[in-house]
Design a protein around this motif. Structure first.
Motif, PDB file in Angstrom:
ATOM      1  N   THR A  74      42.806  37.399  40.558  1.00  0.00           N
ATOM      2  CA  THR A  74      42.458  38.666  41.183  1.00  0.00           C
ATOM      3  C   THR A  74      41.048  39.009  40.715  1.00  0.00           C
ATOM      4  OG1 THR A  74      43.494  39.902  39.376  1.00  0.00           O
ATOM      5  CG2 THR A  74      44.851  39.450  41.324  1.00  0.00           C
ATOM      6  N   THR A  75      40.600  40.200  40.996  1.00  0.00           N
ATOM      7  CA  THR A  75      39.213  40.560  40.702  1.00  0.00           C
ATOM      8  C   THR A  75      38.842  40.335  39.239  1.00  0.00           C
ATOM      9  OG1 THR A  75      39.414  42.259  42.411  1.00  0.00           O
ATOM     10  CG2 THR A  75      37.484  42.362  41.005  1.00  0.00           C
ATOM     11  N   THR A  76      39.720  40.723  38.316  1.00  0.00           N
ATOM     12  CA  THR A  76      39.362  40.636  36.893  1.00  0.00           C
ATOM     13  C   THR A  76      40.359  39.851  36.048  1.00  0.00           C
ATOM     14  OG1 THR A  76      40.529  42.685  36.274  1.00  0.00           O
ATOM     15  CG2 THR A  76      38.240  42.905  37.026  1.00  0.00           C
ATOM     16  N   GLY A  98      32.826  43.446  32.966  1.00  0.00           N
ATOM     17  CA  GLY A  98      31.823  43.493  34.026  1.00  0.00           C
ATOM     18  C   GLY A  98      31.840  42.315  34.982  1.00  0.00           C
ATOM     19  N   VAL A  99      32.739  41.336  34.756  1.00  0.00           N
ATOM     20  CA  VAL A  99      32.799  40.119  35.586  1.00  0.00           C
ATOM     21  C   VAL A  99      33.893  40.280  36.640  1.00  0.00           C
ATOM     22  CG1 VAL A  99      33.417  37.667  35.566  1.00  0.00           C
ATOM     23  CG2 VAL A  99      31.885  38.597  33.811  1.00  0.00           C
ATOM     24  N   GLU A 100      33.597  39.835  37.859  1.00  0.00           N
ATOM     25  CA  GLU A 100      34.578  39.809  38.943  1.00  0.00           C
ATOM     26  C   GLU A 100      34.753  38.378  39.420  1.00  0.00           C
ATOM     27  OE1 GLU A 100      33.763  42.521  42.091  1.00  0.00           O
ATOM     28  OE2 GLU A 100      33.677  44.273  40.784  1.00  0.00           O
ATOM     29  N   PHE A 101      35.976  37.842  39.253  1.00  0.00           N
ATOM     30  CA  PHE A 101      36.248  36.479  39.691  1.00  0.00           C
ATOM     31  C   PHE A 101      36.224  36.376  41.212  1.00  0.00           C
ATOM     32  CE2 PHE A 101      38.830  36.009  35.600  1.00  0.00           C
ATOM     33  CZ  PHE A 101      37.853  35.249  34.972  1.00  0.00           C
ATOM     34  N   GLU A 102      35.715  35.238  41.696  1.00  0.00           N
ATOM     35  CA  GLU A 102      35.680  34.990  43.142  1.00  0.00           C
ATOM     36  C   GLU A 102      36.431  33.722  43.527  1.00  0.00           C
ATOM     37  OE1 GLU A 102      32.423  35.434  46.664  1.00  0.00           O
ATOM     38  OE2 GLU A 102      31.751  34.391  44.866  1.00  0.00           O
ATOM     39  N   ASP A 121      32.505  33.507  39.051  1.00  0.00           N
ATOM     40  CA  ASP A 121      32.389  34.924  39.403  1.00  0.00           C
ATOM     41  C   ASP A 121      31.447  35.095  40.597  1.00  0.00           C
ATOM     42  OD1 ASP A 121      29.718  34.920  38.470  1.00  0.00           O
ATOM     43  OD2 ASP A 121      30.279  35.671  36.501  1.00  0.00           O
ATOM     44  N   LYS A 122      31.243  36.337  40.987  1.00  0.00           N
ATOM     45  CA  LYS A 122      30.466  36.617  42.199  1.00  0.00           C
ATOM     46  C   LYS A 122      28.979  36.321  42.033  1.00  0.00           C
ATOM     47  CE  LYS A 122      33.642  39.930  44.252  1.00  0.00           C
ATOM     48  NZ  LYS A 122      33.817  41.269  44.868  1.00  0.00           N
TER      49      LYS A 122
END
Length: 200
Positions: A74-76, A98-102, A121-122
Motif C-alpha cells: 500500500t502507500t506506506t 515520507g516515502v510512498e511505495f509505488e 517509491d514514487k
C-alpha cells in the motif's frame, strides 16, 4: 456474480486457494476494504487496510509449507496476509518516513523461498527487504533520479544476479545484489517516455 457495497479501486487479483486449487478473487474498494471472494462468488472475509493498494499482488509460500499468502504494497506499507485475512508476523513492513511505495516485486535468488522484497517509491528509489523486514545494505535506498516505468525485477544471467530497473525517462539500470551498477549501465535510450520492458 457478487455485488459489493462500494466502487472497486483495484482490478480483480486472481489468486489460488492452496487447499482446493480453485481460483479466488481479491479486490479493494474505495473505502480501502480488501475482500476475498470464493470461486462460488461468496465473500469469505473483508478487512480495511486504511490505505490503497499501490502495487500488483503476489502469492508466495512464506513458510515453505505449500500454503500461499498474499503479498502487496500500500502507500506506506508492505503487507503479507494469509488466506484467512490474518497478517503474518513481522508485517506490515513500514516505509521510511515520507516515502510512498509505488511498485513491489518478489526476488528468490536461488529458488529456495528465501524471499527478498524489492520495492520502489514514487521518486524511483529502490529498497530490498528480507523476510523479517530488514532493509538490506546497499538498498536503504538505492537512489535513482526519476520514477520507474514498471516494477524493478530480478533475472539471472550466466550465473550472475541482476536487478533491472527501467525509469520513465528511458534510462535502463542493471545492478548486482549490492546495488552496484554493472559495467555499461545505466543506458540512456534517449526517448521521452517508456512504459515497460521485455527481456529475452
Amino acid at each position: 456474480t457478487t455485488t459489493l457495497p462500494r466502487k472497486l479501486t483495484t482490478r480483480p487479483f486472481i489468486v489460488k486457494n492452496h487447499n482446493t486449487n480453485k481460483s479466488e478473487v481479491l479486490v479493494q474498494d474505495e473505502a480501502n476494504v480488501l475482500r476475498l471472494i470464493s470461486s462460488d462468488a461468496e465473500v469469505l472475509w473483508a478487512d480495511s487496510l486504511k490505505e490503497p493498494i499501490s502495487s500488483t499482488l503476489h502469492q508466495i509460500d512464506y513458510f515453505k509449507n505449500r500454503k500461499l499468502q498474499y503479498l502487496f504494497a500500500t502507500t506506506t506499507k508492505i503487507h503479507l496476509i494469509d488466506r484467512n485475512g490474518v497478517t503474518v508476523e513481522n508485517f506490515p513492513i513500514r516505509a521510511p518516513k515520507g516515502v510512498e511505495f509505488e511498485h513491489l516485486a518478489v526476488v528468490d535468488y536461488d529458488n529456495t523461498k528465501n524471499y527478498r522484497f524489492l520495492a520502489s517509491d514514487k521518486k524511483g528509489n529502490l529498497y530490498i527487504y528480507d523476510k523479517e523486514g530488514n532493509n538490506l545494505e546497499g538498498w536503504t535506498p538505492r537512489g535513482l533520479d526519476s520514477p520507474l516505468a514498471a516494477p524493478a525485477f530480478h533475472i539471472r544471467v550466466k550465473g550472475g544476479d541482476c536487478i533491472v530497473a527501467l525509469q520513465k525517462n528511458g534510462v535502463l539500470n542493471v545492478m548486482n545484489r549490492r546495488g552496484q551498477m554493472y559495467p555499461g549501465f545505466p543506458v540512456e535510450m534517449k526517448v521521452d517516455a517508456v512504459a515497460g520492458l521485455f527481456v529475452e
